[in-house]
Scaffold this active site. Structure first.
Site, PDB file in Angstrom:
ATOM      1  N   ASP A 344       0.868  -1.169   0.000  1.00 33.23           N
ATOM      2  CA  ASP A 344       0.000   0.000   0.000  1.00 33.23           C
ATOM      3  C   ASP A 344       0.914   1.230   0.000  1.00 33.23           C
ATOM      4  O   ASP A 344       2.084   1.145   0.351  1.00 33.23           O
ATOM      5  CB  ASP A 344      -0.890  -0.014   1.250  1.00 33.23           C
ATOM      6  CG  ASP A 344      -2.010   1.010   1.187  1.00 33.23           C
ATOM      7  OD1 ASP A 344      -2.058   1.775   0.207  1.00 33.23           O
ATOM      8  OD2 ASP A 344      -2.829   1.043   2.118  1.00 33.23           O
ATOM      9  N   ASP A 605      -0.017  -4.274   6.867  1.00 34.68           N
ATOM     10  CA  ASP A 605      -0.122  -4.181   8.326  1.00 34.68           C
ATOM     11  C   ASP A 605      -1.553  -4.220   8.822  1.00 34.68           C
ATOM     12  O   ASP A 605      -1.809  -4.023  10.010  1.00 34.68           O
ATOM     13  CB  ASP A 605       0.547  -2.890   8.819  1.00 34.68           C
ATOM     14  CG  ASP A 605      -0.157  -1.642   8.290  1.00 34.68           C
ATOM     15  OD1 ASP A 605      -1.088  -1.777   7.472  1.00 34.68           O
ATOM     16  OD2 ASP A 605       0.223  -0.528   8.696  1.00 34.68           O
ATOM     17  N   ASP A 609      -4.848  -7.924   5.333  1.00 34.36           N
ATOM     18  CA  ASP A 609      -3.602  -8.264   4.637  1.00 34.36           C
ATOM     19  C   ASP A 609      -3.110  -9.674   4.959  1.00 34.36           C
ATOM     20  O   ASP A 609      -2.171 -10.152   4.325  1.00 34.36           O
ATOM     21  CB  ASP A 609      -2.500  -7.264   5.010  1.00 34.36           C
ATOM     22  CG  ASP A 609      -2.729  -5.890   4.413  1.00 34.36           C
ATOM     23  OD1 ASP A 609      -3.111  -5.823   3.233  1.00 34.36           O
ATOM     24  OD2 ASP A 609      -2.553  -4.891   5.131  1.00 34.36           O
ATOM     25  N   ASN A 698      38.687 -33.962   6.457  1.00 37.14           N
ATOM     26  CA  ASN A 698      37.339 -33.376   6.399  1.00 37.14           C
ATOM     27  C   ASN A 698      37.146 -32.317   7.486  1.00 37.14           C
ATOM     28  O   ASN A 698      36.593 -31.245   7.245  1.00 37.14           O
ATOM     29  CB  ASN A 698      36.303 -34.493   6.540  1.00 37.14           C
ATOM     30  CG  ASN A 698      34.889 -34.009   6.299  1.00 37.14           C
ATOM     31  OD1 ASN A 698      34.627 -33.314   5.324  1.00 37.14           O
ATOM     32  ND2 ASN A 698      33.992 -34.356   7.194  1.00 37.14           N
TER      33      ASN A 698
END
Length: 855
Positions: A344, A605, A609, A698
């Site tokens: 928005d 928010d 939403d 390793n």
């Protein structure tokens, strides 16, 4: 309903509130008594005692205690590691002593290294999550207080308003136009109305209108409810416990899983072949088995989970320093690879501080009457806080003396208006404020400046024209209307009819000074911004043009309804602004953009939403958002600012780039070394390295990689979104793995020509393998020439330390235990030349690879 038997409450074995199988049929007074509370809520002491009992009864739920033990155990749950430990145990049993102890020691040390890193990462994440608080409003000692949702206990009375999450299974005590979204639990698409009362015990879950369920949220209205169950005792908790629900796998997680599966397939085939061939050549079975398993440990990316956790946690800490809090670590990669951001405009592109610019009557003149009626509506409204009402109240203060609020019809997203019934002297006025079209739809007449009323049809053209003029100026416009209700003391939605249109409110929310610059910077980083707003087309277009977006590529909610799901992805990708969008259309837009191949971020928010936040690849909210939005979000911004978001995108890309460095290392020198060792073992009368030496190789090559999270990242890796590409990684593995093997076989040839003894051969091979695998990290970590991209300080220090340790081990008392011997200077120089040649060849191969890779 009185003929339904009320079950006697069962006492809770944890010492907390009585357990109730069904409570929709229990009379309110009995329910309050059984929970030891009243309609004014628990006392603080009683609530604290209840919370303490719950924590004592479920000690394993404490996150630190439970996760620490589980995290330590997972370091040793790899089937290959377990088989290796078992084989070492068998070796001990048959009389071997030194080698099995060394093997077990190295495996345990490697596991503890991974545990230490992951535990530090998980601690950091817990501290970050504590920054984002989701709280509930409850009555304690008769007063309204805010408490963390996890501290809500049975017997609490919660105060409900639009946007509030439900902290437990509750029984309605009071309700005013209370609607709740129960889709997460029942699948019901539309909010359902809730009200007090009792219902039969056999009422279906979805029809229990007097009960609220944890995991749902209020869409509009207000009320109070009694908490009866919390946590795993709730309906949602029972389902989660049964199904062990986990969030859907992100693209990053899917890619990591596929990469691990690829290496495991290659490892399994190679190990089985090596073991079978060694047995065929009549070599000791136990030694051949241990060697094969040690190779498997070297080939499998056993530190990959720890590396990923450390990288993501380190990235989350850096993002938190930039006021971006990550709630779900795996979302960081999606944040970095985001190509479209939907948001928005309010508070993102604009300052987010509405200012009342004018209160106009029907003729377009300033009107104190319009301003006062709007003030009464905003002052008495008790729903969720919104910037429009705050702007109205801040613009001018009116004396509320002589007025009294009688009732309220809360705002909802269907009606798009809010009404307050106010008593003023002998008159009872219903004052309505909301979207202009919605308010006009409730009116029959309009009031002129002289107080006379005319038919709305006569006044509508001038009202609509003025509304459009204000919209072209980028002003948010509301309508105000009223109705004389006579002596009525109650009001409902049906009373919003036959009203008198009074005038317009215009509100201004100017764009942020740096909004246009930030949008350009996002575009430079490959992120397109798309505005999704409920504002009308004119306001949305003007706002978009002010910040550098196109005011022409607009799609309205009405137009959206006429586009099929199949055609929408292509159309949505071409649109900059979605205007006049209804709440249920946001999720559809997000799905369409994802179908178009975009990685979609959604920033929201509000109450409406939540579904879009869930649907997006990465849901973004802000700290001041309603609870349901923060719960749905993957990432929470502590400031509502696109500049903060910009920093977060770059940190996400930095984290992803550092994770890929480990993947590139594991598929280059490490993979090549182990593959070469397996091949050479077929031609030698002895194993090229003992199992304990393979494991030590390793372990040493893993040490520098644990610092990759702190490494620097080249700027070109931050310039555009990058996505997980398993085909690219496969090509990288083949190219650089084969290159590594070529120089490994060159080492083998040199040792053969120099007639190296068994111990000397193994020492030289170990030295070359560790040094080459360690130095190649400095090459593959960057697309640039490695001298032009200096590594991070900790990576460089770890690399130098491993090089020094590798050269020193043959000269220490450990050499005899590990089967090493001191190397002559001539052989060390030969190894140095081979490693130098390998680094230069890898640099040249890297340049050619990236020229043709297109990545």
């Amino acid at each position: 309903m009185t003929d339904n038997a009320t079950p006697a409450p069962r006492s809770d074995p944890s010492g907390g509130a009585p357990a109730l199988e069904t409570f929709c049929n229990v009379p309110e007074a009995d329910l309050l008594r059984s929970l030891g509370t009243t309609s004014t809520g628990l006392g603080s002491d009683a609530a604290n005692r209840s919370l303490a009992r719950r924590r004592r009864a479920t000690p394993s739920s404490h996150p630190l205690a439970a996760s620490t033990a589980r995290l330590l155990a997972t370091q040793f749950t790899s089937p290959i590691v377990l088989i290796l430990l078992a084989a070492a145990g068998v070796s001990l049993f048959v009389g071997e002593r030194t080698d099995p102890v060394i093997i077990i020691t190295i495996v345990v040390a490697s596991g503890l290294l991974g545990f230490w890193q992951e535990h530090a990462a998980s601690d950091a994440v817990r501290r970050l999550l504590a920054l984002v608080h989701v709280k509930a409003s409850v009555l304690r000692d008769g007063a309204r207080v805010e408490v963390p949702v996890e501290d809500v206990v049975p017997g609490d009375v919660v105060i409900l308003s639009a946007g509030a999450g439900i902290p437990g299974d509750c029984r309605i005590l009071q309700a005013k136009d209370l609607f709740v979204d129960e889709a997460p639990l029942t699948g019901e698409s539309y909010p359902v109305e809730k009200e007090p009362g009792t219902l039969p015990a056999d009422t279906a879950l979805a029809r229990r209108a007097n009960v609220l369920f944890q995991g749902t949220h209020v869409t509009n209205g207000s009320g109070q409810a009694l908490v009866v169950r919390t946590g795993l005792d709730t309906e949602f908790g029972k389902i989660s416990a049964r199904l062990r629900l986990r969030p859907p796998e992100t693209e990053f997680e899917h890619g990591i899983r596929r990469f691990g599966a690829l290496l495991m397939e290659v490892t399994l085939i190679l190990v089985l072949a090596i073991f079978a061939i060694n047995v065929y050549f009549h070599r000791p079975i136990l030694e051949a088995f241990l060697f094969s398993l040690a190779l498997a440990v070297g080939l499998t990316p056993q530190l990959l989970p720890a590396i990923i956790s450390v990288n993501l946690a380190h990235g989350a800490r850096r993002m938190a320093a930039r006021k971006v809090v990550v709630r779900r670590l795996a979302s960081i990669e999606n944040f970095g690879s985001m190509s479209v951001l939907c948001s928005d405009k309010t508070g993102t592109l604009t300052e987010g501080r509405m200012r009342l610019q004018a209160a106009l009557d029907v003729a377009g003149g300033e009107s104190e009457r319009v301003r006062r009626y709007a003030y009464l509506n905003a002052a008495y409204e008790t729903g969720f806080t919104n910037p429009l009402d705050q702007a109205i109240l801040a613009a001018h203060t009116f004396d509320l003396g002589g007025t009294e609020k009688l009732d309220e019809v809360p705002y909802d997203f269907g009606r798009k208006r809010l009404s307050i019934l106010v008593a003023e002297g002998d008159r009872h006025l219903l004052i309505t404020k909301g979207a202009v079209d919605s308010v006009l739809a409730a009116c029959a007449t309009a009031e002129l400046p002289d107080g006379k009323t005319v038919d709305l049809a006569e006044a509508r053209p001038a009202i609509v024209q003025r509304f459009e003029e204000l919209g072209r100026q980028g002003l948010r416009t509301l309508g105000v209307a009223y109705r004389d209700m006579g002596s009525a003391g109650k009001a409902g939605k049906d009373d919003e009819a036959g009203m008198v249109f009074l005038g317009l409110l215009s509100l201004e929310d100017p764009p942020k000074p740096d909004a246009a610059t930030t949008i350009l910077e996002l575009r430079r980083l490959g992120v397109a911004l798309k505005i999704i707003t409920g504002d009308n087309r004119l306001v949305a277009a003007t706002s978009a043009m002010r910040v550098g977006l196109s005011g022409e590529r607009i799609l309205t909610g009405a137009e959206l309804r006429g586009i099929s799901d199949e055609a929408l992805p292509q159309r949505a990708a071409q649109v900059d602004v979605f205007a006049e969008i209804e709440p249920n259309q946001k999720e559809r837009i997000v799905h369409a953009l994802r179908k178009a191949g975009e990685v979609v971020g959604y920033m929201g928010d509000g109450i409406n939403d939540a579904s879009a936040l869930h649907a997006a690849d990465v849901g973004i909210s802000v700290d001041g958002a309603v609870d349901v939005a923060k719960e749905a979000a993957d990432i929470v911004l502590m400031e509502r600012d696109l500049g903060v978001l910009l920093d977060g995108v770059q940190e996400g890309r930095r984290t992803f780039a550092n994770t890929l460095k480990y993947v590139f290392m594991a598929t280059s020198a490490n993979f090549g070394n182990m593959f070469s060792m397996a091949g050479v073992s077929l031609f030698l009368p002895f194993l090229p390295l003992l199992p304990k030496q393979v494991l030590l190789t390793n372990l040493l090559t893993d040490l520098p990689e644990m610092t990759i999270a702190t490494d620097t990242v080249d700027s070109e890796m931050l310039e555009r979104p990058r996505r997980w590409d398993i085909a690219f990684i496969r090509r990288f593995m083949i190219r650089f793995g084969l290159l590594s093997s070529i120089f490994d076989y060159l080492t083998f040839g040199v040792l053969w020509l120099m007639h190296a003894g068994v111990a000397e051969f193994r020492t030289a091979w170990f030295t070359e393998s560790v040094i080459s695998a360690t130095l190649i990290v400095l090459v593959v970590r960057t697309r640039r020439p490695f001298l032009k991209s200096p590594p991070g300080r900790y990576l460089l220090m770890a690399t130098l330390a491993v090089l020094a340790l590798t050269l020193l081990i043959p000269w220490t008392p450990l050499a005899a235990l590990l089967g090493f011997s001191r190397l002559p200077a001539k052989l060390l120089l030969a190894i140095g030349a081979i490693v130098a040649g390998y680094v230069l060849a890898a640099e040249a191969a890297k340049r050619r690879f990236y020229q043709h890779a297109g990545w």
